[in-house]
Design a protein around this motif. Structure first.
Motif, PDB file in Angstrom:
ATOM      1  N   VAL A  25      45.444  15.843   7.133  1.00 21.10           N
ATOM      2  CA  VAL A  25      46.777  15.808   7.579  1.00 21.10           C
ATOM      3  C   VAL A  25      46.904  16.608   8.546  1.00 21.10           C
ATOM      4  CG1 VAL A  25      49.242  16.069   6.622  1.00 21.10           C
ATOM      5  CG2 VAL A  25      47.538  15.017   5.206  1.00 21.10           C
ATOM      6  N   PRO A  26      47.544  16.826   9.863  1.00 20.22           N
ATOM      7  CA  PRO A  26      47.752  17.788  10.638  1.00 20.22           C
ATOM      8  C   PRO A  26      48.821  18.562  10.233  1.00 20.22           C
ATOM      9  CG  PRO A  26      48.750  15.488  11.441  1.00 20.22           C
ATOM     10  CD  PRO A  26      47.960  15.200  10.142  1.00 20.22           C
ATOM     11  N   VAL A  27      48.729  19.861  10.670  1.00 24.27           N
ATOM     12  CA  VAL A  27      49.515  20.945  10.415  1.00 24.27           C
ATOM     13  C   VAL A  27      50.695  20.667  11.417  1.00 24.27           C
ATOM     14  CG1 VAL A  27      50.322  23.235  10.460  1.00 24.27           C
ATOM     15  CG2 VAL A  27      47.923  22.415   9.479  1.00 24.27           C
ATOM     16  N   GLU A  52      64.019  24.693   8.911  1.00 27.58           N
ATOM     17  CA  GLU A  52      62.699  24.939   9.303  1.00 27.58           C
ATOM     18  C   GLU A  52      61.900  24.063   8.252  1.00 27.58           C
ATOM     19  OE1 GLU A  52      61.919  29.020   6.704  1.00 27.58           O
ATOM     20  OE2 GLU A  52      63.449  29.095   8.239  1.00 27.58           O
ATOM     21  N   TYR A  53      60.818  23.607   8.896  1.00 29.86           N
ATOM     22  CA  TYR A  53      59.763  22.588   8.212  1.00 29.86           C
ATOM     23  C   TYR A  53      58.503  23.019   8.570  1.00 29.86           C
ATOM     24  CZ  TYR A  53      56.656  18.910   6.939  1.00 29.86           C
ATOM     25  OH  TYR A  53      55.805  18.237   6.520  1.00 29.86           O
ATOM     26  N   CYS A  54      57.615  23.358   7.704  1.00 24.48           N
ATOM     27  CA  CYS A  54      55.938  23.613   8.220  1.00 24.48           C
ATOM     28  C   CYS A  54      55.419  23.349   6.707  1.00 24.48           C
ATOM     29  CB  CYS A  54      55.929  24.833   8.558  1.00 24.48           C
ATOM     30  SG  CYS A  54      54.416  25.427   9.273  1.00 24.48           S
ATOM     31  N   ASN A  55      54.231  22.268   7.182  1.00 28.16           N
ATOM     32  CA  ASN A  55      53.416  22.070   6.113  1.00 28.16           C
ATOM     33  C   ASN A  55      52.038  22.871   6.170  1.00 28.16           C
ATOM     34  OD1 ASN A  55      52.197  20.812   8.351  1.00 28.16           O
ATOM     35  ND2 ASN A  55      52.266  18.999   7.338  1.00 28.16           N
ATOM     36  N   ALA A  56      52.016  23.942   6.743  1.00 22.60           N
ATOM     37  CA  ALA A  56      50.803  24.858   6.916  1.00 22.60           C
ATOM     38  C   ALA A  56      50.352  25.384   5.546  1.00 22.60           C
ATOM     39  CB  ALA A  56      50.926  25.954   7.998  1.00 22.60           C
TER      40      ALA A  56
END
Length: 127
Positions: A25-27, A52-56
């Protein structure tokens, strides 16, 4: 769509068959702003909403960039967080230690010098 089918005929009951499936899954980190500028008459300026959205997996930072030397002593309010700007031209608005998806209202309280910068530039950076 991802599909996989396997047929196995075992000659011996001890034979095993396994499938290993890996998925990457790409960051992705994304910051959006919805303006809604107004004043409350008491010096506070409502600026709108920051989403804000970030899946890191290791988290991220939201950074504010502005004109160096400007906004010294101004206060930026982001949801429950209160950041006093020092005029350096950069401030960390948030440091998150994992993935997150949230919205926060933005407001500012100018210093005695007022708002002496023509823009605020927000960025989101994966850690």
């Amino acid at each position: 769509m991802l599909g996989f089918a396997a047929i196995c005929t075992a000659a011996d009951a001890q034979d095993t068959f396994g499938v290993r499936l890996e998925l990457s899954v790409p960051v992705m980190c994304k910051l959006t702003y919805r303006p809604a500028v107004s004043t409350d008459g008491g010096g506070r300026v409502e600026l709108g909403e920051l989403r804000e959205y970030c899946n890191a997996p290791q988290g991220y930072q939201v950074i504010l960039n502005y004109t160096p030397g400007a906004l010294k002593g101004a206060v930026l309010l982001a949801g429950e967080e209160r950041i006093v700007l020092d005029g350096s031209g950069q401030a960390v608005l948030a440091t998150m230690h994992g993935p997150r998806n949230r919205s926060r209202t933005l407001a500012a309280i100018p210093s005695g010098l007022g708002f002496d910068a023509d823009r605020l530039d927000f960025q989101i950076v994966a850690r």
